[in-house]
Design a protein around this motif. Structure first.
Motif, PDB file in Angstrom:
ATOM      1  N   THR B  31       0.845  -1.193   0.000  1.00  0.00           N
ATOM      2  CA  THR B  31       0.000   0.000   0.000  1.00  0.00           C
ATOM      3  C   THR B  31       0.875   1.236   0.000  1.00  0.00           C
ATOM      4  O   THR B  31       1.855   1.318   0.740  1.00  0.00           O
ATOM      5  CB  THR B  31      -0.924   0.031   1.233  1.00  0.00           C
ATOM      6  N   TYR B  33       0.712   5.754  -0.257  1.00  0.00           N
ATOM      7  CA  TYR B  33      -0.156   6.875   0.100  1.00  0.00           C
ATOM      8  C   TYR B  33       0.450   8.194  -0.367  1.00  0.00           C
ATOM      9  O   TYR B  33       1.661   8.324  -0.526  1.00  0.00           O
ATOM     10  CB  TYR B  33      -0.298   6.983   1.633  1.00  0.00           C
ATOM     11  N   SER B  48      -4.694   6.549  -1.168  1.00  0.00           N
ATOM     12  CA  SER B  48      -3.877   5.367  -0.952  1.00  0.00           C
ATOM     13  C   SER B  48      -4.165   4.383  -2.073  1.00  0.00           C
ATOM     14  O   SER B  48      -5.257   4.377  -2.649  1.00  0.00           O
ATOM     15  CB  SER B  48      -4.149   4.722   0.403  1.00  0.00           C
ATOM     16  N   ASN B  50      -3.696   0.258  -3.052  1.00  0.00           N
ATOM     17  CA  ASN B  50      -3.406  -1.082  -2.585  1.00  0.00           C
ATOM     18  C   ASN B  50      -3.602  -2.016  -3.760  1.00  0.00           C
ATOM     19  O   ASN B  50      -4.722  -2.154  -4.250  1.00  0.00           O
ATOM     20  CB  ASN B  50      -4.344  -1.439  -1.426  1.00  0.00           C
ATOM     21  N   ILE B  55      -7.925   3.117  -2.846  1.00  0.00           N
ATOM     22  CA  ILE B  55      -8.684   2.764  -1.655  1.00  0.00           C
ATOM     23  C   ILE B  55      -9.385   3.977  -1.057  1.00  0.00           C
ATOM     24  O   ILE B  55     -10.533   3.890  -0.646  1.00  0.00           O
ATOM     25  CB  ILE B  55      -7.751   2.138  -0.597  1.00  0.00           C
ATOM     26  N   SER B  94       3.201   1.191   3.284  1.00  0.00           N
ATOM     27  CA  SER B  94       3.051   0.302   4.429  1.00  0.00           C
ATOM     28  C   SER B  94       2.540  -1.050   3.946  1.00  0.00           C
ATOM     29  O   SER B  94       2.163  -1.215   2.790  1.00  0.00           O
ATOM     30  CB  SER B  94       2.068   0.875   5.455  1.00  0.00           C
ATOM     31  N   THR B  96       0.040  -4.404   5.785  1.00  0.00           N
ATOM     32  CA  THR B  96      -0.884  -4.656   6.888  1.00  0.00           C
ATOM     33  C   THR B  96      -0.120  -4.866   8.184  1.00  0.00           C
ATOM     34  O   THR B  96       0.884  -5.557   8.207  1.00  0.00           O
ATOM     35  CB  THR B  96      -1.745  -5.892   6.578  1.00  0.00           C
ATOM     36  N   SER B  98       1.672  -2.846   9.815  1.00  0.00           N
ATOM     37  CA  SER B  98       2.972  -2.194   9.941  1.00  0.00           C
ATOM     38  C   SER B  98       2.792  -0.676   9.856  1.00  0.00           C
ATOM     39  O   SER B  98       1.830  -0.192   9.275  1.00  0.00           O
ATOM     40  CB  SER B  98       3.936  -2.645   8.845  1.00  0.00           C
ATOM     41  N   PRO B  99       3.715   0.075  10.454  1.00  0.00           N
ATOM     42  CA  PRO B  99       3.612   1.538  10.398  1.00  0.00           C
ATOM     43  C   PRO B  99       3.847   2.051   8.985  1.00  0.00           C
ATOM     44  O   PRO B  99       4.384   1.354   8.129  1.00  0.00           O
ATOM     45  CB  PRO B  99       4.743   1.998  11.321  1.00  0.00           C
ATOM     46  N   LEU B 100       3.479   3.290   8.766  1.00  0.00           N
ATOM     47  CA  LEU B 100       3.779   3.959   7.507  1.00  0.00           C
ATOM     48  C   LEU B 100       5.231   4.423   7.510  1.00  0.00           C
ATOM     49  O   LEU B 100       5.741   4.917   8.508  1.00  0.00           O
ATOM     50  CB  LEU B 100       2.866   5.175   7.317  1.00  0.00           C
ATOM     51  N   HIS B 101       5.859   4.248   6.350  1.00  0.00           N
ATOM     52  CA  HIS B 101       7.196   4.785   6.146  1.00  0.00           C
ATOM     53  C   HIS B 101       7.058   5.940   5.169  1.00  0.00           C
ATOM     54  O   HIS B 101       6.490   5.778   4.084  1.00  0.00           O
ATOM     55  CB  HIS B 101       8.123   3.711   5.569  1.00  0.00           C
TER      56      HIS B 101
END
Lengths: 114, 111
Positions: B31, B33, B48, B50, B55, B94, B96, B98-101
């Protein structure tokens, strides 16, 4: 609708003093909670996250945060701040799926006094 | 070994122009963003993607269009730029649970 409130726009702390940044959230399901830090002109760096389990989570750079479900809070703490901690701090909430992204608070600007 | 990279870092352009910002991630995330950070530092999600499907579209003007040629890329196209589009745009990725990078941002200035 989900939301995040960071009630302090600016906080000034003396170097070496302790720090607590407040964060309250509203989320309809089990929240995933995050703290990010943004230095001037930089992107966002993850400090720590809470998904489940122990409500006291440790992060990088000596930061920790405590999840309190009853208070809908996820406050960030550091026992002794350094001048390099001066930055913008963002609390964020999201769901398990990830694809919905994160909802951020408006940030707290941390100023460190010598 | 940059995880999320976006280009350009700075973009200065005139009203009415069309511009693009590119984003690439090498984390294998599924995913991606786009976030907009306004002058008051407020971060708001724009889109975003995916698995090549949009999404979220958070009531962003249709002058903004995300385009994802593959899972590792999510570009942002902006048509007919307006003064109010001036902001810092962040790409993130990111998977599922997990944090956003985040990338380091693109500062867009419309004159």
């Amino acid at each position: 609708a989900q939301s995040v409130t960071q009630p302090d726009i600016h906080i000034t702390v003396s170097e070496g003093a302790s720090l607590e940044l407040r964060c309250n959230y509203s989320y309809g399901a089990t929240p995933y909670l995050f703290w990010y830090v943004q230095s001037p002109g930089q992107g966002l760096q993850l400090l720590l996250k809470y998904f489940s389990g122990d409500t006291l989570v440790q992060g990088i750079k000596g930061f920790e945060a405590e999840f309190k479900r009853s208070q809908s809070s996820f406050n960030l703490r550091k026992p002794s701040v350094h001048w390099s901690d001066a930055a913008e701090y963002f609390c964020a909430v999201g769901g398990r799926g990830g694809a919905d992204g994160l909802t951020f608070g408006k940030g707290t600007h941390l100023i460190i006094q010598p | 070994d940059t995880a999320v990279s976006q280009t350009p870092k700075y973009l200065v352009t005139q009203m009415g122009n069309d511009k693009s910002i590119k984003c690439e991630q090498n984390l294998g995330h599924d995913t991606m963003y786009w976030y907009k950070q306004d002058s008051k530092k407020f971060l708001k999600i724009m889109f975003s993607y995916n698995n090549k499907e949009l999404i979220i579209n958070e009531t962003v003007p249709n002058r903004f269009s995300p385009k994802s040629p593959d899972k590792a890329h999510l570009n942002l196209h902006i048509n007919s730029l307006e003064l109010g589009d001036s902001a810092v745009y962040f790409c993130a990725s990111s998977r599922t649970d997990s944090p956003l990078h985040f990338g380091n941002g693109t500062r867009l200035t419309v004159t």
